[in-house]
Design a protein around this motif. Structure first.
Motif: not given
Length: 406
Positions: A122-134
């Motif tokens: 399911x779609x993840x939060x912007x916060x979680x996706x930013x964490x993953x990119x970091x």
């Protein structure tokens, strides 16, 4: 003059902060439920990555199609570049799925992996996706040749200071216990253990824990894997190829520690896990103390867990992580104030450099760079401690400040 009723209205709306010490004041069952939910939210972010980043590329393509036709004809390579990014996304996704595959049974809480998550991605939060990119960029900092310069700036001074304070000609290195809180993907702790010291890394973030588990326990060949850490950066690129350039990892074999090396990574909250007093010879913190809601909690914990005569080595800036988070307590102190607290606890600052230029997961080809003017110090807990006055530390048991995950 402002209307008094308007002033009164403003005054009656105080900001509400979540009490960071009250987070564990829920039932054990609720705590387990929240822990498990967070685990699966992070797993979902890893799985959702490809959909999320492909949508960003699709948006760029839709915007390109809105340009006048003659402008589109001028930008002849634009579609080709977007397709290269799409290929890189898929390559990153393969690495992320390998990480997920190897992390489901890494904790004692085996029900995480045994039961599985029946829900679809399911779609993840912007916060979680930013964490993953970091986290993807952390592979560059910790485990690639491209990250060597950054490691030499941030990690090498700490390692050199440990060797100066605990030289092999005077110490049995295997008996020198070093703790690295906020260990990230584990490279600093690994380097310390590689020299022969007994070293333990500690990390709270599932994003980091999943990734460090993968690289430390599943990677046994140098530069066998490739990621594309800069594809998420659509601005400040000098060349299109800079956005899609590959980075190989790991630059060393993480399995090359000696058979008798004492090295471990522990998952969980720093303050909760490390409550036993006077057990560590050295605590090494790198870009860590500003992750606290209240940095005094960290200072107090470090004081308590160090042996008399033990040392705290710190390098990093003060980018307080909770400063702009709604309903999160955050105490932002200057280095001057923090140093005053360190001295009041009884530490003796033996070495101090107030200007160490350093970067964090820097894209060295970007047109935008952030440079921290970090502080670097060594503070010693005296062998003989005062028993009264300002320098007497508190020895009260500390409550947790974050959710325990191990």
């Amino acid at each position: 003059m402002a209307d008094s009723t308007e002033e009164a209205a403003v005054a009656t709306q105080p900001e509400v902060f979540r009490n960071y010490r009250d987070r564990k004041k829920c039932s054990p069952e609720e705590d387990v439920r929240l822990e498990k939910q967070h685990f699966w939210n992070v797993i979902n972010a890893f799985k959702y990555y490809r959909v999320h980043v492909h949508e960003r590329v699709n948006r760029a393509e839709r915007q390109f199609q809105c340009l006048p036709h003659h402008h589109q004809q001028i930008l002849t390579n634009f579609h080709c570049h977007l397709n290269k990014i799409r290929d890189c996304i898929d390559r990153n996704h393969e690495v992320l799925q390998a990480i997920v595959h190897n992390c489901l049974h890494m904790f004692e809480n085996m029900e995480y992996g045994e039961n599985g998550d029946p829900r679809k991605v399911r779609p993840s939060s912007t916060f979680d996706m930013d964490k993953l990119k970091s986290t993807i960029k952390q592979f560059v900092r910790d485990w690639s040749e491209e990250g060597r310069t950054e490691r030499d700036t941030c990690y090498k001074p700490i390692v050199d200071e440990i060797q100066r304070l605990f030289p092999p000609e005077k110490c049995n290195l295997s008996q020198v216990r070093v703790l690295v809180p906020g260990a990230g993907l584990g490279r600093l702790a690994w380097e310390i253990a590689h020299l022969g010291y007994s070293c333990q890394g500690n990390e709270w973030s599932f994003f980091m824990l999943f990734s460090s588990n993968f690289v430390l326990n599943r990677c046994d060949e140098e530069n066998a894997l490739t990621i594309y850490p800069w594809i998420h950066q659509f601005s400040n690129n000098k060349r299109s190829s800079d956005q899609t350039r590959p980075v190989s990892f790991p630059d060393v074999n993480p399995q090359s520690l000696s058979a008798d090396a004492d090295f471990s990574m522990v998952a969980g909250d720093f303050q909760e896990i490390y409550s036993e007093p006077e057990v560590w010879d050295c605590v090494a913190t790198c870009f860590f103390i500003d992750t606290a809601h209240n940095v005094l909690d960290y200072i107090e914990t470090i004081w308590n867990i160090l042996k008399p005569g033990g040392v705290w080595i710190n390098l990093g800036p003060l980018l307080f992580h909770y400063e702009n988070m709604a309903n999160e307590l955050s105490i932002e102190l200057s280095y001057e104030e923090i140093k005053t607290v360190i001295l009041k606890y009884g530490f003796i600052v033996e070495m101090e450099r107030e200007s160490v230029p350093s970067t964090y997961t820097e894209n060295d080809r970007s047109m935008l760079k952030y440079l921290y003017d970090s502080v670097f110090f060594t503070a010693r807990k005296p062998e003989k401690q005062l028993t009264s006055g300002d320098q007497t530390p508190k020895n009260d048991a500390k409550e947790s400040s974050l959710m325990k995950i191990s």
